[in-house]
Design a protein around this motif. Structure first.
Motif, PDB file in Angstrom:
ATOM      1  N   THR A 203       0.810  -1.221   0.000  1.00 41.63           N
ATOM      2  CA  THR A 203       0.000   0.000   0.000  1.00 41.63           C
ATOM      3  C   THR A 203       0.840   1.266   0.000  1.00 41.63           C
ATOM      4  O   THR A 203       0.301   2.357  -0.122  1.00 41.63           O
ATOM      5  CB  THR A 203      -0.929   0.028   1.223  1.00 41.63           C
ATOM      6  OG1 THR A 203      -0.150  -0.147   2.422  1.00 41.63           O
ATOM      7  CG2 THR A 203      -1.967  -1.075   1.147  1.00 41.63           C
ATOM      8  N   ASN A 204       2.173   1.128   0.116  1.00 40.95           N
ATOM      9  CA  ASN A 204       3.070   2.275   0.070  1.00 40.95           C
ATOM     10  C   ASN A 204       4.167   2.035  -0.962  1.00 40.95           C
ATOM     11  O   ASN A 204       5.326   1.791  -0.611  1.00 40.95           O
ATOM     12  CB  ASN A 204       3.705   2.532   1.445  1.00 40.95           C
ATOM     13  CG  ASN A 204       2.684   2.967   2.467  1.00 40.95           C
ATOM     14  OD1 ASN A 204       2.167   4.076   2.429  1.00 40.95           O
ATOM     15  ND2 ASN A 204       2.388   2.068   3.399  1.00 40.95           N
TER      16      ASN A 204
ATOM     17  N   ILE B   7       7.315   4.600  -9.228  1.00 34.74           N
ATOM     18  CA  ILE B   7       6.171   5.066 -10.019  1.00 34.74           C
ATOM     19  C   ILE B   7       5.222   3.925 -10.337  1.00 34.74           C
ATOM     20  O   ILE B   7       4.004   4.064 -10.254  1.00 34.74           O
ATOM     21  CB  ILE B   7       6.680   5.734 -11.321  1.00 34.74           C
ATOM     22  CG1 ILE B   7       7.488   6.982 -10.972  1.00 34.74           C
ATOM     23  CG2 ILE B   7       5.506   6.090 -12.223  1.00 34.74           C
ATOM     24  CD1 ILE B   7       8.135   7.650 -12.167  1.00 34.74           C
ATOM     25  N   GLU B   8       5.740   2.768 -10.685  1.00 31.69           N
ATOM     26  CA  GLU B   8       4.904   1.622 -11.037  1.00 31.69           C
ATOM     27  C   GLU B   8       4.528   0.843  -9.778  1.00 31.69           C
ATOM     28  O   GLU B   8       5.400   0.431  -9.011  1.00 31.69           O
ATOM     29  CB  GLU B   8       5.649   0.711 -12.005  1.00 31.69           C
ATOM     30  CG  GLU B   8       4.801  -0.467 -12.478  1.00 31.69           C
ATOM     31  CD  GLU B   8       5.557  -1.344 -13.466  1.00 31.69           C
ATOM     32  OE1 GLU B   8       4.994  -2.363 -13.880  1.00 31.69           O
ATOM     33  OE2 GLU B   8       6.692  -1.002 -13.813  1.00 31.69           O
ATOM     34  N   TYR B   9       3.225   0.654  -9.557  1.00 31.02           N
ATOM     35  CA  TYR B   9       2.760  -0.061  -8.373  1.00 31.02           C
ATOM     36  C   TYR B   9       3.098  -1.553  -8.470  1.00 31.02           C
ATOM     37  O   TYR B   9       2.896  -2.180  -9.500  1.00 31.02           O
ATOM     38  CB  TYR B   9       1.245   0.086  -8.219  1.00 31.02           C
ATOM     39  CG  TYR B   9       0.667  -0.810  -7.155  1.00 31.02           C
ATOM     40  CD1 TYR B   9       0.835  -0.517  -5.814  1.00 31.02           C
ATOM     41  CD2 TYR B   9      -0.016  -1.971  -7.500  1.00 31.02           C
ATOM     42  CE1 TYR B   9       0.316  -1.340  -4.828  1.00 31.02           C
ATOM     43  CE2 TYR B   9      -0.533  -2.810  -6.528  1.00 31.02           C
ATOM     44  CZ  TYR B   9      -0.361  -2.479  -5.193  1.00 31.02           C
ATOM     45  OH  TYR B   9      -0.867  -3.307  -4.224  1.00 31.02           O
ATOM     46  N   VAL B  10       3.647  -2.072  -7.406  1.00 27.42           N
ATOM     47  CA  VAL B  10       3.950  -3.497  -7.320  1.00 27.42           C
ATOM     48  C   VAL B  10       3.263  -4.047  -6.076  1.00 27.42           C
ATOM     49  O   VAL B  10       3.547  -3.607  -4.958  1.00 27.42           O
ATOM     50  CB  VAL B  10       5.471  -3.753  -7.245  1.00 27.42           C
ATOM     51  CG1 VAL B  10       5.734  -5.241  -7.080  1.00 27.42           C
ATOM     52  CG2 VAL B  10       6.160  -3.229  -8.495  1.00 27.42           C
ATOM     53  N   GLY B  11       2.353  -4.982  -6.249  1.00 23.62           N
ATOM     54  CA  GLY B  11       1.688  -5.596  -5.106  1.00 23.62           C
ATOM     55  C   GLY B  11       2.466  -6.807  -4.639  1.00 23.62           C
ATOM     56  O   GLY B  11       2.879  -7.645  -5.439  1.00 23.62           O
ATOM     57  N   TYR B  12       2.670  -6.878  -3.340  1.00 22.90           N
ATOM     58  CA  TYR B  12       3.422  -8.000  -2.786  1.00 22.90           C
ATOM     59  C   TYR B  12       2.499  -9.089  -2.249  1.00 22.90           C
ATOM     60  O   TYR B  12       2.855 -10.259  -2.235  1.00 22.90           O
ATOM     61  CB  TYR B  12       4.358  -7.507  -1.686  1.00 22.90           C
ATOM     62  CG  TYR B  12       5.440  -6.592  -2.208  1.00 22.90           C
ATOM     63  CD1 TYR B  12       6.605  -7.108  -2.757  1.00 22.90           C
ATOM     64  CD2 TYR B  12       5.289  -5.212  -2.177  1.00 22.90           C
ATOM     65  CE1 TYR B  12       7.603  -6.279  -3.254  1.00 22.90           C
ATOM     66  CE2 TYR B  12       6.276  -4.367  -2.673  1.00 22.90           C
ATOM     67  CZ  TYR B  12       7.432  -4.908  -3.210  1.00 22.90           C
ATOM     68  OH  TYR B  12       8.399  -4.082  -3.714  1.00 22.90           O
ATOM     69  N   CYS B  13       1.326  -8.700  -1.785  1.00 22.19           N
ATOM     70  CA  CYS B  13       0.343  -9.684  -1.319  1.00 22.19           C
ATOM     71  C   CYS B  13      -1.035  -9.046  -1.328  1.00 22.19           C
ATOM     72  O   CYS B  13      -1.175  -7.817  -1.402  1.00 22.19           O
ATOM     73  CB  CYS B  13       0.706 -10.206   0.084  1.00 22.19           C
ATOM     74  SG  CYS B  13       0.734  -8.935   1.359  1.00 22.19           S
ATOM     75  N   ASP B  14      -2.052  -9.889  -1.228  1.00 23.91           N
ATOM     76  CA  ASP B  14      -3.442  -9.430  -1.263  1.00 23.91           C
ATOM     77  C   ASP B  14      -4.255 -10.224  -0.250  1.00 23.91           C
ATOM     78  O   ASP B  14      -4.004 -11.418  -0.031  1.00 23.91           O
ATOM     79  CB  ASP B  14      -4.046  -9.637  -2.656  1.00 23.91           C
ATOM     80  CG  ASP B  14      -3.270  -8.913  -3.741  1.00 23.91           C
ATOM     81  OD1 ASP B  14      -3.480  -7.705  -3.891  1.00 23.91           O
ATOM     82  OD2 ASP B  14      -2.458  -9.564  -4.427  1.00 23.91           O
ATOM     83  N   PRO B  15      -5.263  -9.579   0.363  1.00 27.67           N
ATOM     84  CA  PRO B  15      -6.129 -10.316   1.292  1.00 27.67           C
ATOM     85  C   PRO B  15      -6.878 -11.433   0.572  1.00 27.67           C
ATOM     86  O   PRO B  15      -7.316 -11.259  -0.569  1.00 27.67           O
ATOM     87  CB  PRO B  15      -7.099  -9.241   1.798  1.00 27.67           C
ATOM     88  CG  PRO B  15      -6.450  -7.936   1.502  1.00 27.67           C
ATOM     89  CD  PRO B  15      -5.622  -8.153   0.275  1.00 27.67           C
TER      90      PRO B  15
END
Length: 686
Positions: free
Chosen positions: A220-221, A225-233
């Motif tokens: 979430t932080n 510039i490019e969003y990288v998600g590390y995990c998701d609920p």
């Protein structure tokens, strides 16, 4: 000059194409891709990371086949060619063996054979469950009391910093084992073979790390510039529906009966086939759908005389600390169930905990002993006894029976526990096929498949089976008991009967062929082609949205809508099959219908989000990524997962090949320079 440049360019292009083609051919000569497998992936909770991950560039190891303890001992104590990539028979993939291998510095990953599953589950002496002995312990109401899941090894809670894959294709298994026998198998004296040796590369690098709080904070932080998600609920949708429509003024205290079942199951391996969860999840929600079909056959006059409404609830994510049911309770407390309250819209009545007169849950119904089921209640609750009598009488009209477990026994793991945690005075029962310990030898594992329950499918969608007959009897009894409970002071007349053809079709469609006629009848013409060719996974997953709900949850809602319709209109076009503007009272679903001519089904059904309250962001004090009360399970993101087989040379051979390659490169530079310098002479047209 220009001609020479064109010829040089043409030669370069042809050379590049040749090199790329040769590279591909060389790769195919060296590696053999493994296609059919299921990886173990990484998940997180408030404290830990669990599951598996490879290094970023993958893990490689020499294959060693383990089918007995002697093979295990040889690898750990004698094997000289580390790192190893053992391939284990199903019987050797136990918690004890897996822990020993994972702790050994000689092991760089694991493979487990998952073929001929029918033979494995028929072995009465074989059991396996990676879940806890008391599933969801710490997130229910009160103490566990009994170690319900006796085979439970709690492998789910362990963190393996190596990849572990389940192999699901018999030909590929034989290819790997054959390669091992030809090149790797120790000789009769127990001595290791010399290089080259059969080896495997596994790759399933997981982006997330540490625990849910740290992983979610990183996601979430973003730092670039490019969003990288590390995990998701872990998230999906619950499904609900009421037998009678409601509005904002309808409900009062003790006016709703909830009939519930879980939708999900899980296993150690992601998207493993055949689809697991048949006993834990499917037997419950199929029986509840069948009971809903029976109650949906009531006339409008009969429904109007019901003193209590019946709410059918299908909870998702229950295998991960009651995600779906805990979110439902959370929403009820905020006046957001079944929809977010909006005074400007027509909406169904808000249901809260005080409205619940009775809670009935169905789970694990496929393995009764002596055709006997058990109705569990919380020992601290005074209610439920009178409803047990109603249920028991209803069961007497079928070929199955219902009994009470021992007095004082705690409630088994169930969605009902989420409700009791917030209001322990709610009356309720949980119907199962076990009295104390689970009859299920493969709880939440890859072996909990259709063949374990004796199912052997043909092309006949309505073919009955012993399982269908048992579940149909339970559905009949449940439907009649719910009807009697919903009508105050009703004479006990058990007139409802579940439809064995519907029950059989539900089993066939969910567990064998989703392209069946029943599923085709509840989707519109445009979505028929999107029905899966293989059974849908019951795993909760991540990333569903209101516009793109998971196909499995969507099918459950469409089936429920077609089973308890308020109106069916064959004259409305698909574009007109919708709520009036400013109204959320009903759900309108356009379906093909049994005759495939198209029909608009009006029902009091819908979806609610199945995301743990720990991830809610619109309430003060939330999100609570370190919550001890709510589920905090997340799933790591990953890019891809691959597996391939190859022959591994010795270190000396690898060094020699590398050295020769460097020599060729070093020679090529001055050679190219000289050729370029003398190009006018070498490529002269004279």
């Amino acid at each position: 000059m220009a001609v020479r440049k064109c010829l040089a360019c043409l030669c370069y292009v042809l050379l590049l194409g040749f090199v790329l083609s040769a590279e591909r051919k060389t790769r195919d000569m060296i590696y053999k891709d493994i296609i059919s497998f299921a990886p173990c992936v990484r998940r997180f909770n408030r404290d830990n990371q669990t599951g598996c991950s490879s290094d970023m560039n993958g893990n490689t190891g020499v294959v060693h086949y383990i089918e007995n303890l002697d093979n295990l001992d040889w690898l750990l104590n004698k094997g000289p060619h580390e790192p190893y990539m053992p391939i284990l028979s199903p019987q050797m993939f136990t918690a004890h063996v897996v822990k020993k291998l994972a702790d050994s510095p000689k092991v760089n990953g694991m493979l487990v054979i998952h073929t001929n599953v029918e033979d494995q589950v028929m072995d009465a002496n074989f059991s396996f469950s990676p879940d806890q002995s008391c599933p969801n312990e710490g997130f229910g109401y009160g103490s566990c009391g009994i170690q319900w899941n006796k085979p439970g090894s709690n492998l789910f809670a362990l963190d393996f910093n190596i990849p572990i894959f389940a192999l699901t294709d018999e030909d590929e298994v034989q290819s790997i084992v054959g390669c091992y026998n030809d090149t790797n198998k120790p000789n009769d004296k127990g001595e290791a073979q010399e290089y080259p040796l059969c080896a495997v590369e596994l790759k399933d690098f997981m982006f997330g790390a540490v625990n849910t709080e740290i992983c979610m904070r990183r996601s979430t932080n973003p730092t670039n510039i490019e969003y990288v998600g590390y995990c998701d609920p872990l998230s999906d949708y619950n499904v609900w529906g009421t037998l009678k429509p409601t509005n904002k003024k309808d409900l009062h205290t003790d006016s709703v009966i909830i009939a519930a079942a879980p939708l999900d199951s899980t296993s150690l391996f992601y998207n493993v086939t055949p689809e697991p969860g048949v006993e834990l999840a499917a037997t419950g929600f199929i029986t509840l759908l069948s009971a809903a079909y029976a109650l949906g056959s009531l006339s409008e006059d009969q429904k109007s005389k019901l003193d209590k409404n019946i709410l059918f609830a299908f909870f998702h994510g229950e295998s991960y600390d009651y995600i779906g049911s805990s979110r439902t309770v959370f929403d009820m407390q905020r006046n957001q169930f079944p929809v977010v309250e909006d005074n400007k819209k027509e909406q169904p009545a808000q249901v809260n905990l005080e409205n619940i007169a009775m809670f009935l849950e169905l789970r694990q119904l496929g393995l009764p002993q002596d055709q006997t089921y058990f109705a569990h209640k919380d020992p601290d609750s005074e209610g439920g006894s009178y409803f047990f009598d109603i249920l028991q009488d209803a069961f007497r009209s079928t070929s199955v029976s219902l009994k009470k477990p021992p007095n004082g026994q705690r409630l088994p793991p169930a969605s009902f526990q989420s409700f009791l945690r917030k209001n322990s005075s709610i009356d309720g029962l949980v119907i199962t096929d076990h009295e104390t310990y689970y009859n299920n030898r493969f709880y939440n594992s890859r072996f909990e498949v259709a063949s374990y329950l004796g199912l052997n499918f043909t092309d006949d969608e309505e073919a009955t089976s012993p399982l269908a007959e048992k579940l149909n009897d339970v559905a009949t009894a449940v439907a009649n008991a719910l009807y009697v409970e919903a009508v105050d002071n009703a004479s006990v007349v058990y007139q409802l009967e579940a439809n064995i053809n519907i029950t059989s079709q539900l089993i066939y469609c969910f567990l064998y062929r989703p392209t069946c006629s029943l599923f085709q009848s509840v989707v519109d013409e445009e979505n028929v082609a999107s029905l899966s060719k293989i059974p849908y996974q019951f795993y909760i997953g991540v990333h569903p949205t209101e516009a793109h709900r998971s196909p499995f949850a969507s099918l459950v809602q469409k089936l429920l809508a077609s089973f308890i319709p308020l109106d069916i209109n064959n004259k409305i076009k698909s574009e007109d099959c919708k709520n009036a503007e400013g109204s959320e009272l009903f759900d309108y679903t356009y379906m093909q219908g049994p005759d495939r001519k198209g029909t608009c089904v009006k029902s009091a059904t819908g979806f609610t989000v199945a995301v743990s309250p720990a991830f809610v962001t619109d309430v003060d004090g939330f999100p609570q990524w370190k919550s001890e009360y709510y589920s905090t399970w997340t799933e790591s993101a990953w890019q891809t997962y691959t597996a391939r087989l190859f022959l591994k040379p010795s270190r000396q051979q690898e060094s020699l090949i590398f050295s020769l390659g460097m020599i060729v490169i070093l020679i090529s530079f001055p050679l190219v320079y000289i050729i370029n310098l003398k190009s006018e002479t070498l490529f002269s047209r004279e």
